[in-house]
Motif scaffolding. Sequence first.
Motif, PDB file in Angstrom:
ATOM      1  N   ASP A  35      -4.593   0.345   0.636  1.00 53.08           N
ATOM      2  CA  ASP A  35      -5.805   0.777   1.319  1.00 53.08           C
ATOM      3  C   ASP A  35      -6.401  -0.349   2.163  1.00 53.08           C
ATOM      4  O   ASP A  35      -6.906  -1.336   1.619  1.00 53.08           O
ATOM      5  N   PRO A  36      -6.334  -0.223   3.485  1.00 52.91           N
ATOM      6  CA  PRO A  36      -6.899  -1.255   4.359  1.00 52.91           C
ATOM      7  C   PRO A  36      -8.385  -1.508   4.089  1.00 52.91           C
ATOM      8  O   PRO A  36      -8.850  -2.634   4.248  1.00 52.91           O
ATOM      9  N   ALA A  37      -9.105  -0.482   3.651  1.00 50.26           N
ATOM     10  CA  ALA A  37     -10.530  -0.676   3.349  1.00 50.26           C
ATOM     11  C   ALA A  37     -10.715  -1.704   2.248  1.00 50.26           C
ATOM     12  O   ALA A  37     -11.737  -2.394   2.177  1.00 50.26           O
ATOM     13  N   ALA A  38      -9.708  -1.792   1.373  1.00 48.31           N
ATOM     14  CA  ALA A  38      -9.766  -2.771   0.279  1.00 48.31           C
ATOM     15  C   ALA A  38      -9.038  -4.058   0.651  1.00 48.31           C
ATOM     16  O   ALA A  38      -8.877  -4.949  -0.175  1.00 48.31           O
ATOM     17  N   LEU A  54       0.273  -3.019   8.995  1.00 47.66           N
ATOM     18  CA  LEU A  54      -0.184  -1.651   9.260  1.00 47.66           C
ATOM     19  C   LEU A  54       0.414  -0.723   8.200  1.00 47.66           C
ATOM     20  O   LEU A  54       1.382  -1.069   7.540  1.00 47.66           O
ATOM     21  N   VAL A  55      -0.173   0.473   8.067  1.00 46.40           N
ATOM     22  CA  VAL A  55       0.409   1.468   7.163  1.00 46.40           C
ATOM     23  C   VAL A  55       0.956   2.628   7.984  1.00 46.40           C
ATOM     24  O   VAL A  55       0.448   2.899   9.077  1.00 46.40           O
ATOM     25  N   PRO A  56       1.964   3.346   7.452  1.00 48.72           N
ATOM     26  CA  PRO A  56       2.633   3.093   6.181  1.00 48.72           C
ATOM     27  C   PRO A  56       3.888   2.226   6.329  1.00 48.72           C
ATOM     28  O   PRO A  56       4.333   1.942   7.439  1.00 48.72           O
ATOM     29  N   LEU A  65      11.159   0.098   5.793  1.00 49.15           N
ATOM     30  CA  LEU A  65      10.902   0.471   7.187  1.00 49.15           C
ATOM     31  C   LEU A  65       9.419   0.650   7.443  1.00 49.15           C
ATOM     32  O   LEU A  65       8.703   1.194   6.598  1.00 49.15           O
ATOM     33  N   PHE A  66       8.960   0.239   8.607  1.00 49.31           N
ATOM     34  CA  PHE A  66       7.596   0.545   9.032  1.00 49.31           C
ATOM     35  C   PHE A  66       7.623   1.198  10.403  1.00 49.31           C
ATOM     36  O   PHE A  66       8.684   1.358  11.001  1.00 49.31           O
ATOM     37  N   GLU A  67       6.444   1.566  10.918  1.00 44.92           N
ATOM     38  CA  GLU A  67       6.259   2.371  12.137  1.00 44.92           C
ATOM     39  C   GLU A  67       6.533   3.844  11.821  1.00 44.92           C
ATOM     40  O   GLU A  67       7.675   4.274  11.673  1.00 44.92           O
TER      41      GLU A  67
END
Lengths: 214, 220
Positions: A35-38, A54-56, A65-67
Amino acid sequence: MATIKVLGYSGSITTRTVLCCLKEKRVDYELVVVDPAAGDHLQPRYLALNPFGLVPTIQDGDLTLFESRGILKYLAKKYKGQGTELYGNSLSEEALVEQWCEVEGQSYNSPALTILSQIVFVPKKGGTTDEAVVELNVEKVGKLLDIYEERLSKSKYLAGDFFSLADLQHLATTHYLVTICGKGDLISSRKHVKAWWKDISSRPTWKKVTEKAP
Amino acid sequence: MAAVKLYGPLASTATSRALACLLEKQVEYQLIPVDLKKREQKKPGFLAMQPFGQVPVLQDGALTLFESRAIVRYIAEKYAAQGTIGLLGKSLAERAVIEQWMEVESQTYNPPSSFLVFQLAFAPLWGIPQNQTEIAKNEKKFSNVLDVYEKRLSESKYLAGDEFSIADLSHLPNTEYIVKATGKAELITSRKYVNAWWENISSRDSWKKIREMSKADSKK
């Protein structure tokens, strides 16, 4: 076979997009909350997997893998023949799917996210919505949707008469535009866009994704 | 007459992205220029092919395709057996990592670098005032992105692994302008591994050919 791990959070547009794709392909997964908020996305452990923070991010056995748009392409190819076919049935159809995925990624995404940011995130952080910026971007999205309207008057879905990754990629962002941003008439004022939106947003997989959250 | 037609001006980053792939795959093509100054891309004939009024457009037989990155994927797939092999990797897992870096280019590298190229290379030519605050912001953003690339390229010869792929190819056009036309070349050249990667990929025959063609164009 290890279950695919999705590192993200359920309210995130990009995480939702990946979850919807996993459901369409009938692939089991486990959502691991980042959670980016955390501040989770900036923890060294997460940055080691996704240096852009970045997520996910997904983990499929040895493969990380991302993006989200890249993850979608991987899942659609790996699980070809299972669940919903998301790339059409020929090289030409696949090319048109990629084309409309690019339209989403290059043209639709940015003004839509700007609207969301101004209406939802800026006030959350204590700022004031810049109505001029909202209006400018609503106009941008409107002009794009005029072109979608023409396209969808000739084709049931974006890439052809088949549901594909291109339509799926529009779900999460458009959902927020219509709901928490209150910009539903961008969609409902255009006959064929409206019908397309009604169709894709009532897919059982999409309903499942939005079940627990807005 | 070549079956494959690419419509667009060579100076456009999106057009040269698509062309680079045609050259890598040794596909016979015809490049049909589109005059953006005369707003040819907004005329009905062009809009019939590309309703968003943007370059490039590819015609391959019955298929009309737009969006340069979609064109790159299509050409690499259709002509997989000819020209540079391995642009899409040799396995599903390799392809996945290539697509990841294609998307990084599209979502993270392209926005700040495009902004800098427009503001620093083109705005002055077209008499458009520059926005210094936004230039500084985008330069910082782009620097941060390049720091991640520097780390990646210190561990991997190319973005997706040991072989040149469409992911590296996709970065050629913007980076060329950054290095040659913005006065901000040191963003690239000051980073050891990014610079080595840039020197490597920009010295490929395909990119050399595009540079030659651009030079010839500018003499007309």
